[in-house]
Scaffold this motif. Structure first.
Motif, PDB file in Angstrom:
ATOM      1  N   TRP B  24       5.221  -7.735   8.551  1.00 36.66           N
ATOM      2  CA  TRP B  24       6.100  -7.857   7.949  1.00 36.66           C
ATOM      3  C   TRP B  24       5.295  -8.337   6.380  1.00 36.66           C
ATOM      4  O   TRP B  24       6.686  -8.957   5.621  1.00 36.66           O
ATOM      5  N   ALA B  26       3.928  -8.032   2.915  1.00 32.77           N
ATOM      6  CA  ALA B  26       4.898  -6.802   1.338  1.00 32.77           C
ATOM      7  C   ALA B  26       3.047  -6.442   0.904  1.00 32.77           C
ATOM      8  O   ALA B  26       2.159  -7.505   0.974  1.00 32.77           O
ATOM      9  N   ARG B 119      -3.774 -17.975  -4.448  1.00 33.97           N
ATOM     10  CA  ARG B 119      -2.672 -17.438  -3.898  1.00 33.97           C
ATOM     11  C   ARG B 119      -1.729 -18.644  -3.145  1.00 33.97           C
ATOM     12  O   ARG B 119      -0.414 -18.489  -3.343  1.00 33.97           O
TER      13      ARG B 119
ATOM     14  N   TRP C  75       8.961 -21.449  10.362  1.00 34.79           N
ATOM     15  CA  TRP C  75       7.410 -20.291  10.368  1.00 34.79           C
ATOM     16  C   TRP C  75       6.693 -21.501   8.715  1.00 34.79           C
ATOM     17  O   TRP C  75       5.291 -20.697   9.968  1.00 34.79           O
ATOM     18  N   TRP C  81       3.011 -20.153   4.249  1.00 33.33           N
ATOM     19  CA  TRP C  81       2.199 -19.340   2.746  1.00 33.33           C
ATOM     20  C   TRP C  81       1.886 -18.517   3.668  1.00 33.33           C
ATOM     21  O   TRP C  81       1.752 -16.928   3.235  1.00 33.33           O
ATOM     22  N   SER C  82       2.006 -18.178   4.861  1.00 36.37           N
ATOM     23  CA  SER C  82       1.563 -16.498   4.725  1.00 36.37           C
ATOM     24  C   SER C  82       3.013 -15.976   5.304  1.00 36.37           C
ATOM     25  O   SER C  82       3.412 -16.400   4.985  1.00 36.37           O
ATOM     26  N   SER C  83       2.640 -14.544   5.665  1.00 38.95           N
ATOM     27  CA  SER C  83       3.720 -13.692   5.950  1.00 38.95           C
ATOM     28  C   SER C  83       5.163 -13.498   6.319  1.00 38.95           C
ATOM     29  O   SER C  83       5.124 -13.883   7.484  1.00 38.95           O
ATOM     30  N   PRO C  85       8.672 -12.925   8.126  1.00 39.98           N
ATOM     31  CA  PRO C  85       9.073 -11.087   8.799  1.00 39.98           C
ATOM     32  C   PRO C  85      10.565 -11.801   7.353  1.00 39.98           C
ATOM     33  O   PRO C  85      10.945 -12.105   7.337  1.00 39.98           O
ATOM     34  N   SER C  88       9.606 -11.713   2.851  1.00 45.54           N
ATOM     35  CA  SER C  88       8.469 -11.445   2.405  1.00 45.54           C
ATOM     36  C   SER C  88       8.860 -10.034   1.473  1.00 45.54           C
ATOM     37  O   SER C  88       8.027  -9.853   1.078  1.00 45.54           O
ATOM     38  N   SER C  97       3.974 -12.091  -1.689  1.00 42.24           N
ATOM     39  CA  SER C  97       3.951 -11.695   0.111  1.00 42.24           C
ATOM     40  C   SER C  97       3.902 -13.195   0.083  1.00 42.24           C
ATOM     41  O   SER C  97       4.471 -13.240   1.237  1.00 42.24           O
ATOM     42  N   ARG C  98       5.179 -14.555  -0.347  1.00 42.97           N
ATOM     43  CA  ARG C  98       4.719 -15.716   0.315  1.00 42.97           C
ATOM     44  C   ARG C  98       5.583 -15.956  -0.427  1.00 42.97           C
ATOM     45  O   ARG C  98       5.834 -15.926  -1.047  1.00 42.97           O
TER      46      ARG C  98
END
Lengths: 274, 447, 617
Positions: B24, B26, B119, C75, C81-83, C85, C88, C97-98
């Motif tokens: 998932w 990006a 990030r 989540w 900070w992860s992607s 589902p 993102s 993507s976070r």
């Protein structure tokens, strides 16, 4: 059908097991306490844990028996009854007594931590004002008074001395924040438009590398989670004074060309091939 | 094969981050300067492609695949930018040593790397490319910095690139009076350094992009391959890199020690501030910072307009309408109250008023075209730092990209120190400026 | 218009009939229903049952939305900070993507707002209150059917506004919206137009609740069937009655607070902004207000609101437990008094949300005492439920399982409340995950399991179809396990000091260790399971609605009046207005050939005399 009662019983037993295991795992219990009033808070917590724990066990046993024993079975009839006045009185009066006891028992601790009349009669160690999203500390300079040009200003860096009551004035510049010292069992909201005295102490010293932590506990915006401050507890007053002196020296730096020093508070350490 | 020659000594840095590389996830990519597809290069796809190709070769195609060219001047050849490093075909984790200052115990830590930390902590304001356009950015005033033009406000080096120490200080203590938080409690010293290197990397990349675009806009499309060769790319990048390397030699240190901050010095500073000094050069602080130092001098757009546009999110025309309506209302009141209505000066025509406000607005923008406000000096909030040396730099060298000019040539160092002493004293003694005369109407500070 | 008039008349006469005690009036009022257009019958309906179902469907839809928001929150807690589902790729592709941190604050704000104001209150009071009150007291409809219709349709602006706020920047000041964070548009990304919308949406919900509560009180006082004395009312109706009273008295305060904040934001008043204050480098206003005043006003409503969110569930659970224990409820009157006691005390405990706010600590001590006391009626209720089960003949049907889960989870939720009632302990656990655990044990473990039970229990009456019991049990089993997996652990991380509303706790040394992170991941896995389990409920609900077996009039052999009406009841509920002869929980009466005695059945005088000493009446 009776097996369904096991679900509730298992869940209750698991809860009890968790509660028994928790004190043995440092991550499953309150963070280690370092303050005087914190000990009282912990004691109260343990007391309430004991009382509620016993209540929970008692209620769960009753629940479990009721659920297991009185499952529908062919030929068994339910008992026709509307209640018992005696039981109602018993289970009203006993909990009421316990609750009033808890309420009265803790008044002293509450007073000690929060009532302004109980504040230690000492010079405030600093004025702490919260803003989005940092803690600004102002320490009185050599003149011992706040709000004079010789004040020491720090960001996210609270210092005080071991074993001495520390008093701060808590303020907020913008929104509501909350001054939370988990290891000292202190929490006080910082309200815009109000100055609130907060006092605490520590019986353990900490360093800048391994500080205690000051946490913001009231939602203050998108950066709420960024409001961490170090809490450094100095071993002695002299050490604290020395820190103030050194920090003031840096704060007053004029960096003469002739007397050039390196600004680097931080030295690069290796990194190539280890 | 020039490209192979170039890449052999180059350090390729690969990134693997927790949570990345999932289904998932990006793709992450750099944004482009609007000048690359607009302006001179509009429609010239070959040139655009050539610029992109050079950038990818020099800096890597995306933040998860960073490349660093030789001579970049980045710390340890850029290895602090990521957690994995690829040299030739070998990929290894980057580790560093930490020494506990109390116990002296050494321990070895695996590096997160600049990108990973950036990030997590910075990207939501400063954007993937350091363009100051992260998701949180539109809600903030002042706007987060766009690193790509390579201009940084608070330097110890005047108009030059900031030193690593300057950036480190900004990260450690934040910028007072802005949304830039202090990270000294959130990040360790080593992590701060990694972020600093990554910020420099992004800035170099952005400036190189602008340099390449400049070159590209002078050449013909059919010469794209030759004029934007790998050598040209590397040279452009090295010019940028050299500016960063040079920075540490360009620190401006005051030639004389700080004048003792006694009453006399503060008084001299006050006179300088108000432009009342009899001797020495003159400065026009009041024009911007205002006679009471509330940051409301006449050289800037009126604070009411500013607040309406920046904070109430009105368009400038709406703001003008509202304010003018209020002016009519006030004027009517004056006319009614006056004994002889003819004594009351007539109200400025709306058209004229609107033109004046718009002109002032246009002059109140910084180099990134963001609205700008002079500091309110009575609050004791110093964006570039509260140390005397910081204030000396601000006054002597100015603030890059903003309207604050450098005054080192206008006044003598001791006068600068007097001003510094005055500015430090002011928040504790705001009535120093109680009866200050209003500034001359024509005074406008020019950079 | 004519038909409608005819309606009103015929209904009015029916209502008058109760007053005269002239039962057995063969009005056949339901016949009129067939003449109405689809829109009048199912959309702008004045039928309390249709309105109840409308509340239920909209509540369940928002339950799904609120649940998805919760999963996104979890989540981030498990893998900061992860992607994420879907999100993102769609929303944050340009942002590394976070999740952006302000979006996180929006997530929990909207989760709380939606779950409280658009799921639990409408489901409990709107759906079950509307559906059950007239049926259970033997009335043809609510006292004010038109007002009832408005009370639903005034929710719609609220639905639209709160959904629209997702598009223009959802509010992010938490479901409590404390000033000064919520007061100025620039103080936070979530305090822009979305916050104004939040205030407007809540105003709509408040008006709806107020209309409903006036209606419920009037209906219960005026329209009871002959013989339905106050102390023959089922517990559900008692709970609804007291809840309605609570709402009527508390809501005006919230409404005024909402309007004050609205004025602060839109007109520029200074109710909540202090003197010499500015936020986010913005201009400072005139000031002179008090930020704490919002908290007083807000909690003056919202603490009673906590009881508004649990009392109806308590009432319904009492009914379900008694029915499936086949035993009269233990201590009917103490139960009623306990509810009344909770309601009464509920008005003087709001300060316990404010122990650490800088409110005078002496006041805190007072609130502590009243808060301790409010635990008492809750304890009494729990003991009485146990007493009801004790000696019963427990049928483990899906409703009963859920109702028993309510009791066992409410015990945990209630006991954990004592920790925060104790002010010194509250110092440490205030605004940590311990509070989050507590509120979820009461509102999910309590109210939601109560709602699950009630849905399965009254589904046959609502739609005339039976729900699949096996699916219902699987749903319950998974929900129960996953619920505890999600929320029990929150107590632990809360005690360790993990603050609530943090997008990332791993920046703090005392929280950044495998133990705490592992627990957070465990909670997230459990939450995902909890969310997945609800798919079963949705499937069961819809498939039963379409193809469930036909339900009899009284499938559970229960006593209360709604089970004497056909399933589903016709427009006017009862062919004839029933007469009530018995208390509502006469199960297993000795000497009877069946183990239940509907409220409308008259015992033979001999049997009545023989059982009088047992408390039959």
């Amino acid at each position: 059908m009776r097996n369904w009662s096991l679900l509730y019983i298992v869940m209750a037993v698991l809860s009890v097991i968790v509660c028994i295991y928790a004190p043995f795992d440092p991550n499953w219990r309150l963070p280690p306490n370092v303050s005087t009033t914190g000990r009282e808070v912990d004691h109260l917590f343990e007391l309430i844990m004991g009382i509620t724990g016993l209540t929970f066990v008692g209620v769960s046993i009753a629940f479990g028996i009721a659920a297991w024993k009185f499952t529908d079975a062919p030929g068994r009839k339910a008992k026709y009854m509307h209640g018992s006045q005696r039981l109602e009185i018993v289970w009203t009066v006993i909990p009421a007594g316990i609750l009033v006891f808890i309420a009265l028992y803790q008044m002293g601790t509450w007073t000690k931590i929060k009532f302004r009349s109980e504040a230690p009669r000492v010079q405030p160690i600093a004025e702490v004002s919260a803003r989005q999203f940092q803690w600004l500390m102002v320490y009185p300079g050599p003149d011992g008074r706040l709000h004079t040009p010789d004040d020491l200003h720090t960001v996210n860096d609270l210092h005080f001395v071991k074993g001495k009551p520390a008093l701060i004035y808590l303020k907020s510049q913008d929104v509501i924040h909350s001054f939370f010292l988990p290891q000292m069992r202190i929490k006080q909201d910082a309200l815009p438009g109000m100055t609130i005295p907060v006092w605490f102490d520590s019986d353990t010293a900490s360093t800048s590398e391994h500080p205690f932590e000051l946490v913001c506990a009231e939602l203050c915006g998108w950066g709420h989670y960024k409001m961490r401050s170090k809490v450094v507890v100095h071993e002695t007053q002299a050490e604290f004074d020395e820190w103030v002196k050194q920090s003031l020296k840096e704060q007053n730096r004029d960096q003469l060309k002739s007397a050039k020093t390196t600004t680097a508070a931080v030295e690069h350490k290796g990194g190539e091939s280890l | 094969m020039t490209s192979r020659l170039l890449l052999t000594p180059a350090v390729g840095v690969l990134l693997l981050l927790s949570g990345c590389g999932t289904i998932w996830d990006a793709p992450v990519g750099y944004s482009e300067s609007p000048k690359l597809t607009g302006g001179e290069l509009k429609g010239k796809t070959k040139l655009q492609k050539a610029v992109r190709a050079q950038l990818d070769k020099l800096y890597g195609p995306n933040p998860r695949d960073i490349r660093v060219f030789p001579g970049s001047g980045l710390f340890n050849g850029g290895t602090s930018l990521a957690n994995l490093v690829k040299e030739g075909k070998k990929v290894r984790e980057v580790k560093y040593e930490v020494v506990d200052s109390i116990t002296g115990k050494k321990s070895i830590k695996t590096q997160h790397g600049g990108y990973s930390l950036y990030r997590r902590h910075c990207l939501h304001c400063h954007g993937v490319s350091g363009d100051g356009a992260g998701p949180t950015a539109p809600y903030l005033y002042p706007r987060p910095r766009d690193y790509r033009p390579g201009i940084f406000k608070f330097t110890s080096t005047g108009l030059n690139k900031p030193t690593r120490d300057d950036l480190r200080k900004t990260l450690l203590y934040g910028i007072a009076g802005t949304s830039m938080p202090a990270f000294d409690a959130m990040l360790s010293a080593d992590e701060i350094d990694q972020v600093v290197e990554y910020v420099v990397f992004l800035s170099m990349r952005g400036e190189t992009e602008l340099g390449l675009i400049d070159i590209a806009s002078t050449v013909d499309e059919k010469d794209a391959a030759t004029e934007l060769s790998d050598e040209v790319g590397l040279d452009t990048a090295k010019v940028v890199a050299n500016k960063w390397v040079q920075a540490s030699n360009l620190v401006v240190d005051p030639p004389i020690p700080r004048v003792i901050a006694d009453e006399a010095s503060v008084k001299r500073g006050r006179e300088l501030y108000l432009g009342l000094n009899k001797t020495g050069g003159k400065v026009e602080c009041v024009a911007c910072h205002g006679p009471q130092a509330h940051g409301d001098g006449p050289s800037f757009v009126d604070k009411t307009v500013f607040d309406k546009v920046v904070f109430w999110e009105k368009s400038i025309d709406e703001a003008i309408d509202e304010i003018y309506e209020h002016m009519i209302f006030e004027h009517e009141g004056k006319v009614e109250a006056a004994k002889n209505p003819k004594d009351v000066p007539p109200l400025i025509a709306k058209k004229e008023f609107a033109a004046k406000v718009k002109k002032a607005w246009g002059e109140s923008l910084d180099d990134w075209q963001n609205p700008l406000r002079p500091a309110n000096l009575t609050l004791g909030r110093y964006k570039g730092g509260r140390r005397p040396i910081d204030l000396y730099w601000r006054i002597a060298n100015g603030i890059n990209g903003a309207k604050m000019p450098g005054h080192a040539s206008a006044i003598k160092p001791e006068q600068i120190w007097d001003l510094v002493n005055f500015v430090i004293q002011l928040p504790y003694d705001p009535n120093m400026l109680e009866n200050a005369p209003p500034p001359p109407a024509a005074a406008v500070a020019e950079r | 218009m004519n038909t409608e008039h005819a309606h009103g008349d015929s209904h009015g006469s029916a209502a008058n009939d109760h007053g005269h005690g002239d039962h057995g009036h063969g009005d056949h009022g339901h016949g009129h229903g067939h003449e109405m257009s689809f829109i009048r019958r199912y959309v702008f309906s004045e039928d309390h049952k249709v309105i109840g179902l409308q509340f239920m469907f909209s509540g369940l839809i928002f339950f799904i939305i609120g649940g998805l928001l919760a999963l996104a929150i979890r989540w981030q807690m498990a893998w900061p900070w992860s992607s994420v589902p879907i999100l993102s790729r769609t929303l944050w592709a340009d942002y590394g993507s976070r999740i952006p941190p302000e979006v996180y604050t929006k997530l929990f704000t909207m989760h709380g707002t939606i779950m409280i104001f658009f799921v639990i209150i409408p489901l409990l009071n709107g759906a079950f209150g509307n559906f059950l009150i007239p049926l259970m007291i033997g009335a043809r409809d609510m006292a004010f059917p038109k007002l009832n219709m408005f009370s639903y349709w005034v929710m719609w602006p609220g639905f639209i506004i709160i959904s629209y706020s997702f598009l223009v920047g959802a509010p992010a000041a938490g479901w409590t919206s404390y000033p000064t964070l919520a007061n100025t548009p620039w103080s936070d990304p979530g305090s822009q137009f979305g916050q104004t919308l939040w205030l407007l949406a809540l105003l709509c919900v408040g008006i709806s609740s107020l209309m409903g509560s006036v209606n419920y009180m009037t209906t219960i006082i005026m329209l009871r069937a002959p013989g339905m004395k106050m102390f023959r009312l089922p517990m559900t109706v008692w709970a609804m009655f007291i809840t309605a009273t609570l709402q009527a008295f508390a809501l005006p305060v919230l409404t005024s607070a909402l309007i004050m904040q609205l004025l602060d934001r839109v007109v520029g008043t200074n109710f909540f902004t202090p003197y010499d204050w500015s936020v986010a480098n913005g201009p400072s206003g005139v000031g002179g207000g008090i930020p704490l005043m919002w908290q007083h006003l807000f909690w003056f409503y919202s603490h009673p609101a906590v009881y508004i969110m649990i009392l109806p569930a308590m009432g319904m659970v009492s009914d379900i437990i008694s029915t499936f224990s086949r035993k009269p409820i233990f201590g009917y009157k103490p139960m009623v008094f306990a509810i009344a006691g909770i309601a009464g005390l509920g008005f003087i405990v709001w300060g316990h949300h404010m122990f650490q706010t800088g409110m005078n600590p002496a006041l805190g001590a007072t609130f502590m005492l009243s808060t301790m006391m409010i635990a008492l009626p809750s304890a009494i209720k729990t003991f009485n439920w146990l007493g009801t089960m004790w000696g019963g003949r427990i049928h483990y049907t899906t409703p009963m399982l859920n109702a028993m889960a309510f009791v066992s989870m409410f015990v945990i939720g209630g006991l954990s409340g004592i920790f925060m009632a104790a002010t010194p302990v509250d110092i440490h656990i205030h605004d940590t995950y311990f509070i989050v655990a507590h509120i979820h044990y009461v509102l999910f473990g309590g109210s939601m399991f109560g709602i699950f039970g009630a849905i399965h229990y009254w589904f046959p009456k609502m739609f005339g179809k039976m729900m699949n019991d096996k699916l219902g049990k699987i749903h319950f089993f998974l929900s129960f396990i996953a619920f505890n997996g999600t929320f029990f652990v929150m107590h632990i991380v809360g005690l360790h000091g993990q603050p609530r509303r943090y997008a990332d706790y791993t920046g703090f040394d005392y929280l950044n260790n495998p133990g705490i992170i592992g627990m957070n991941q465990f909670m997230t896995y459990s939450a995902i399971m909890l969310g997945a389990a609800q798919l079963l409920l949705i499937y069961n609900f819809i498939s039963s609605l379409i193809a469930g077996p036909k339900a009899e009039t009284n499938p559970w052999h229960a006593n209360t009046l709604e089970w004497t009406a056909p399933s589903p009841p016709p427009h006017y509920n009862f062919e004839t207005i029933p007469t009530v002869y018995n208390a509502p929980y006469e199960y297993s009466l000795p000497g009877l050939d069946k183990d239940y005695l509907p409220q409308t059945e008259r015992l033979s005088p001999e049997l009545a005399a023989a059982t009088a000493h047992l408390g039959h009446g």
